[in-house]
Design a protein around this motif. Structure first.
Motif, PDB file in Angstrom:
ATOM      1  N   VAL A 127       0.804  -1.189  -0.003  1.00  0.00           N
ATOM      2  CA  VAL A 127       0.127   0.076   0.077  1.00  0.00           C
ATOM      3  C   VAL A 127       0.786   1.298  -0.129  1.00  0.00           C
ATOM      4  O   VAL A 127       1.963   1.383   0.521  1.00  0.00           O
ATOM      5  CB  VAL A 127      -0.941  -0.004   1.265  1.00  0.00           C
ATOM      6  N   ASN A 154       0.492  -1.073  -8.469  1.00  0.00           N
ATOM      7  CA  ASN A 154       0.722  -2.418  -8.993  1.00  0.00           C
ATOM      8  C   ASN A 154       1.912  -3.088  -9.523  1.00  0.00           C
ATOM      9  O   ASN A 154       2.426  -4.078  -9.842  1.00  0.00           O
ATOM     10  CB  ASN A 154      -0.433  -2.639 -10.366  1.00  0.00           C
ATOM     11  N   GLU A 162       0.162   8.748   0.682  1.00  0.00           N
ATOM     12  CA  GLU A 162       0.480   9.894   0.336  1.00  0.00           C
ATOM     13  C   GLU A 162      -0.029  10.786   1.564  1.00  0.00           C
ATOM     14  O   GLU A 162      -1.263  10.765   2.037  1.00  0.00           O
ATOM     15  CB  GLU A 162      -0.046  10.494  -0.802  1.00  0.00           C
ATOM     16  N   GLU A 191      -0.952  -1.964   6.934  1.00  0.00           N
ATOM     17  CA  GLU A 191      -1.889  -0.744   6.396  1.00  0.00           C
ATOM     18  C   GLU A 191      -2.539  -0.065   7.690  1.00  0.00           C
ATOM     19  O   GLU A 191      -2.460   1.095   7.836  1.00  0.00           O
ATOM     20  CB  GLU A 191      -2.639  -1.104   5.424  1.00  0.00           C
ATOM     21  N   VAL A 239      -3.774   9.687   1.667  1.00  0.00           N
ATOM     22  CA  VAL A 239      -4.566   9.004   0.708  1.00  0.00           C
ATOM     23  C   VAL A 239      -3.819   7.826   0.735  1.00  0.00           C
ATOM     24  O   VAL A 239      -2.542   7.763   0.518  1.00  0.00           O
ATOM     25  CB  VAL A 239      -4.624   9.876  -0.648  1.00  0.00           C
ATOM     26  N   SER A 240      -4.410   6.639   0.466  1.00  0.00           N
ATOM     27  CA  SER A 240      -3.727   5.384   0.143  1.00  0.00           C
ATOM     28  C   SER A 240      -4.225   4.801  -0.878  1.00  0.00           C
ATOM     29  O   SER A 240      -5.295   4.721  -1.150  1.00  0.00           O
ATOM     30  CB  SER A 240      -3.786   4.501   1.785  1.00  0.00           C
ATOM     31  N   TYR A 241      -3.356   4.017  -1.415  1.00  0.00           N
ATOM     32  CA  TYR A 241      -3.646   3.006  -2.709  1.00  0.00           C
ATOM     33  C   TYR A 241      -2.829   2.045  -2.841  1.00  0.00           C
ATOM     34  O   TYR A 241      -1.604   1.964  -2.291  1.00  0.00           O
ATOM     35  CB  TYR A 241      -3.983   3.962  -3.971  1.00  0.00           C
ATOM     36  N   GLU A 242      -3.267   1.004  -3.641  1.00  0.00           N
ATOM     37  CA  GLU A 242      -2.039  -0.350  -4.048  1.00  0.00           C
ATOM     38  C   GLU A 242      -1.625   0.124  -5.316  1.00  0.00           C
ATOM     39  O   GLU A 242      -1.982   0.158  -6.362  1.00  0.00           O
ATOM     40  CB  GLU A 242      -3.129  -1.503  -4.013  1.00  0.00           C
ATOM     41  N   ARG A 278       0.782  -4.550   2.821  1.00  0.00           N
ATOM     42  CA  ARG A 278      -0.736  -4.201   3.178  1.00  0.00           C
ATOM     43  C   ARG A 278      -1.135  -4.807   4.462  1.00  0.00           C
ATOM     44  O   ARG A 278      -2.134  -4.347   5.129  1.00  0.00           O
ATOM     45  CB  ARG A 278      -1.582  -5.054   2.015  1.00  0.00           C
ATOM     46  N   THR A 283       5.666  10.303   0.997  1.00  0.00           N
ATOM     47  CA  THR A 283       5.210   8.974   0.351  1.00  0.00           C
ATOM     48  C   THR A 283       5.677   7.950   1.075  1.00  0.00           C
ATOM     49  O   THR A 283       7.028   8.160   1.498  1.00  0.00           O
ATOM     50  CB  THR A 283       5.856   9.070  -1.094  1.00  0.00           C
TER      51      THR A 283
END
Length: 171
Positions: free
Chosen positions: A88, A158, A91, A136, A153-156, A133, A128
């Motif tokens: 994960v 790829n 930001e 997280e 803001v969090s995201y995976e 995960r 950053t």
């Protein structure tokens, strides 16, 4: 009859759990595992479908099939959450005066890239941070405990290449 209905539910829970996990494995790039899961998945699927089609006029079998399908998606999702494969990316934005967050996060073992930026209400510190995960929830809790007003803001991601995690994985 009750045994058949229960068996159909169990078969479809198994089938849809495998389907959910297979899809996640494909998305995460574990193609060999996904291929093996798909073989077991289709075998289980054929058994359950055959049972329903053999007695197509029995609405209980169809209801069991549908119930098992939905429950299987749910169970598969729970398992995926527990596996927490991948990484994960966070930001994080805090007031510039909170610059000690960088060293505190690094002391906890997180790789942090930081820079200053201008925000609507003044100077900001942007970061950053990448983590597995499985960490997280812990990372989010640490940030919000120490800096409750942090914007996160969090995201995976790829694809990963180089950086802090590459060194960590080799070591």
């Amino acid at each position: 009859m009750l045994e058949t209905v229960l068996l159909i539910i169990v078969i479809n829970v198994t089938y849809m759990t495998l389907t959910t996990l297979r899809l996640i494995m494909v998305i995460k790039g574990y193609t060999k595992v996904a291929s093996i899961l798909s073989m077991v998945e289709v075998f289980v699927y054929l058994i359950g479908l055959t049972m329903v089609l053999d007695e197509i006029s029995n609405p209980w079998n169809m209801a069991a099939y549908c119930f098992g399908w939905g429950l299987g998606v749910y169970v598969g999702s729970l398992i995926e959450r527990r596996l927490a494969l991948g990484y994960v990316l966070f930001e994080i934005i805090v007031d510039a005066a909170e610059f000690e967050i960088v060293s505190q996060l690094r002391e906890r073992g997180y790789g942090v890239t930081s820079w200053f930026a201008d925000g609507k209400d003044g100077r900001k510190l942007c970061m950053t941070v990448i983590a597995k995960r499985k960490k997280e929830k812990n990372l989010r809790a640490v940030i919000l405990q120490m800096w409750p007003k942090a914007f996160i803001v969090s995201y995976e991601p790829n694809k990963l290449n180089g950086g802090f995690l590459a060194k960590q994985m080799r070591g």
